[in-house]
Scaffold this active site. Structure first.
Site, PDB file in Angstrom:
ATOM      1  N   LYS A  59       0.813  -1.213   0.000  1.00 46.80           N
ATOM      2  CA  LYS A  59       0.000   0.000   0.000  1.00 46.80           C
ATOM      3  C   LYS A  59       0.851   1.270   0.000  1.00 46.80           C
ATOM      4  O   LYS A  59       0.360   2.343  -0.312  1.00 46.80           O
ATOM      5  CB  LYS A  59      -0.981  -0.025   1.166  1.00 46.80           C
ATOM      6  CG  LYS A  59      -2.063  -1.079   0.947  1.00 46.80           C
ATOM      7  CD  LYS A  59      -3.181  -0.988   1.957  1.00 46.80           C
ATOM      8  CE  LYS A  59      -4.306  -1.952   1.618  1.00 46.80           C
ATOM      9  NZ  LYS A  59      -3.908  -3.360   1.852  1.00 46.80           N
TER      10      LYS A  59
HETATM   11  C1  LIG Z   1      -4.676  -4.365   1.436  1.00 51.64           C
HETATM   12  C2  LIG Z   1      -3.967  -5.649   1.357  1.00 51.64           C
HETATM   13  C3  LIG Z   1      -4.371  -6.653   0.464  1.00 51.64           C
HETATM   14  C4  LIG Z   1      -5.610  -6.508  -0.381  1.00 51.64           C
HETATM   15  O1  LIG Z   1      -5.464  -5.536  -1.384  1.00 51.64           O
HETATM   16  P1  LIG Z   1      -6.785  -4.947  -2.086  1.00 51.64           P
HETATM   17  O2  LIG Z   1      -6.279  -3.928  -3.035  1.00 51.64           O
HETATM   18  O3  LIG Z   1      -7.629  -4.383  -1.027  1.00 51.64           O
HETATM   19  O4  LIG Z   1      -7.445  -6.105  -2.772  1.00 51.64           O
HETATM   20  C5  LIG Z   1      -3.606  -7.807   0.384  1.00 51.64           C
HETATM   21  N1  LIG Z   1      -2.525  -7.982   1.171  1.00 51.64           N
HETATM   22  C6  LIG Z   1      -2.110  -7.049   2.038  1.00 51.64           C
HETATM   23  C7  LIG Z   1      -0.911  -7.321   2.873  1.00 51.64           C
HETATM   24  C8  LIG Z   1      -2.807  -5.854   2.152  1.00 51.64           C
HETATM   25  O5  LIG Z   1      -2.394  -4.934   3.011  1.00 51.64           O
END
Ligand SMILES: *Cc1c(COP(=O)(O)O)cnc(C)c1O
Length: 426
Positions: A108
């Site tokens: 993220k």
């Molecule tokens: C947010 C997150 C996901 C999921 O991603 P999305 O874009 O919400 O589908 C998967 N793995 C981790 C470690 C995350 O922080």
């Protein structure tokens, strides 16, 4: 470039980039999408990717956000992407894209750092509150992405008892302009609260709010860039094109960004929507029926989402055609015990410690014997309790995480009632 809501089918209400970014969610409850999808020159992408991630990302960002002066975009992108990204190989033919070498050790950071810099750039000096609901990693990425940005207050809602101690430490130990709220409820409650605030005209007449969830355009679009980078690395290593990309998914921003990359001209064969027990999208792909429901708690908690917001963008990208989505994406879901077994299997077979979310990617890759790579979305150390359960040892903590654990946590408790949040915000 103009932006529209996914629900504005007749395209009656165009938004500028700035207005779409500050609104977060569109006024009609839909998600913002660009008026058209720009095409990229893949030869150029490959040439730039061989230099560095930032060089390639500058070109892609300039192409997507074509109304920002090119030299401004250059500086913003280089400032956002000053950390490594790597296509790793845990064994012959098994590739994973490690997206967790940023400041909060999860993918993220790619969206949050870009958005933080862009909002600072687009802002006009008036104070703004950023509201983010998190099931774990969004909160820390957004907190770090916006920490210390002038005129920005960040309010993070997270479900009590449903994020890991490390995730909580990362969100609650920065202080300054970061205000964490511990909500008596689950992630869906947090997400609903945020959505309700955006629909509250009275509140919005008093303070300016925007979102930093993956629903925000500025977080969503830059997530398409690393698909290009991974493709170039994979092609270089294997001599092939058209990989299948396996995406561990929860709110589906990541996968929808990959679909966007494909439409910009990235030659991938397709995707696998890899989910934990929260299988609303894999079920849709099987049956054609979308049945949103409450999320269930799993060991891969950043993927515990029962009604993924970005599903609307996926439908838009497929012209609302079930057949089109089905031909592009295969679904996969697994249980907690499968995830724990996979972490053990990866460790014992390859000496590699995988976090639980990335392990779902590994499982889906194995299930379909898919030829390509999976996305590794977080560093294993962020989920050390789960890792210890699986392999009876702890992964080493990177320095940034051990520092956060030592600091004092500061947060405010609220209920899941709308009024509590309104009072806090005012
Ligand atoms: C947010 C997150 C996901 C999921 O991603 P999305 O874009 O919400 O589908 C998967 N793995 C981790 C470690 C995350 O922080």
């Amino acid at each position: 470039m103009k932006y529209y809501s996914t629900r504005d089918k007749e395209r009656k209400n165009p938004f500028s980039l700035k207005d779409a970014a500050f609104a977060g969610l569109a006024p009609d409850g839909g998600l913002f999408i660009p008026e058209h999808i720009p095409e990229v020159d893949m030869d150029k992408v490959e040439e730039l990717a061989s230099k560095s991630y930032a060089d390639m990302a500058v070109y892609l960002a300039q192409t997507v956000f074509d109304d920002i002066p090119a030299e401004d975009m250059d500086a913003l992108v280089r400032d956002a992407y000053d950390f490594p990204i790597e296509l790793n190989s845990i064994a012959e033919g098994l590739y994973n894209l490690e997206l967790f070498h940023g400041p909060t050790y999860a993918f993220k950071d790619f969206g949050a750092r870009f958005m933080g810099r862009m909002l600072g750039y687009l802002g006009d000096g008036e104070p703004i509150t950023i509201l983010a609901a998190t099931s774990g990693d969004t909160g820390s990425a957004v907190a770090h992405g916006f920490y210390g940005v002038d005129n920005v207050r960040v309010v993070i809602l997270y479900p009590d008892g449903k994020v890991s101690p490390l995730q909580e430490a990362q969100m609650t130990t920065l202080g300054g302009n970061i205000q964490p709220l511990k909500v008596d409820g689950n992630f869906d409650d947090c997400q609903r609260l945020v959505k309700t605030m955006f629909k509250d005209e009275e509140l919005r007449s008093k303070i300016r709010i925007t979102s930093a969830n993956s629903i925000n355009l500025l977080r969503w679009l830059p997530q398409s860039f690393y698909y290009f980078y991974a493709y170039c690395q994979w092609k270089k290593r294997t001599g092939r094109t058209d990989p299948v990309v396996v995406v561990p998914s929860g709110n589906y921003g990541n996968l929808a960004a990959g679909m966007f990359a494909k439409r910009m001209g990235l030659p991938v064969a397709g995707f696998v929507a890899a989910s934990n027990a929260n299988d609303v999208v894999p079920e849709y792909l099987m049956t054609g029926e979308y049945r949103p429901r409450a999320s269930v708690r799993t060991v891969a908690n950043a993927m515990d989402v029962g009604d993924p917001s970005n599903f609307e963008r996926m439908l838009w990208l497929c012209n609302d055609s079930y057949d089109m989505m089905k031909s592009e994406i295969r679904g996969y879901s697994c249980s907690d015990s499968q995830i724990l077994d996979a972490i053990k299997d990866i460790y014992e077979s390859y000496g590699y410690i995988s976090d639980p979310h990335s392990a779902v990617g590994y499982l889906a890759t194995r299930h379909y014997s898919s030829d390509g790579f999976w996305l590794s979305t977080a560093h294993a150390a962020k989920f050390c309790e789960v890792i210890e359960r699986a392999i009876s040892r702890m992964p080493e903590l990177p320095s940034g995480l051990s520092l956060a654990m030592k600091r004092e946590k500061q947060f405010t408790r609220i209920s899941s009632k709308d009024k509590d949040l309104v009072d806090f915000l005012l």
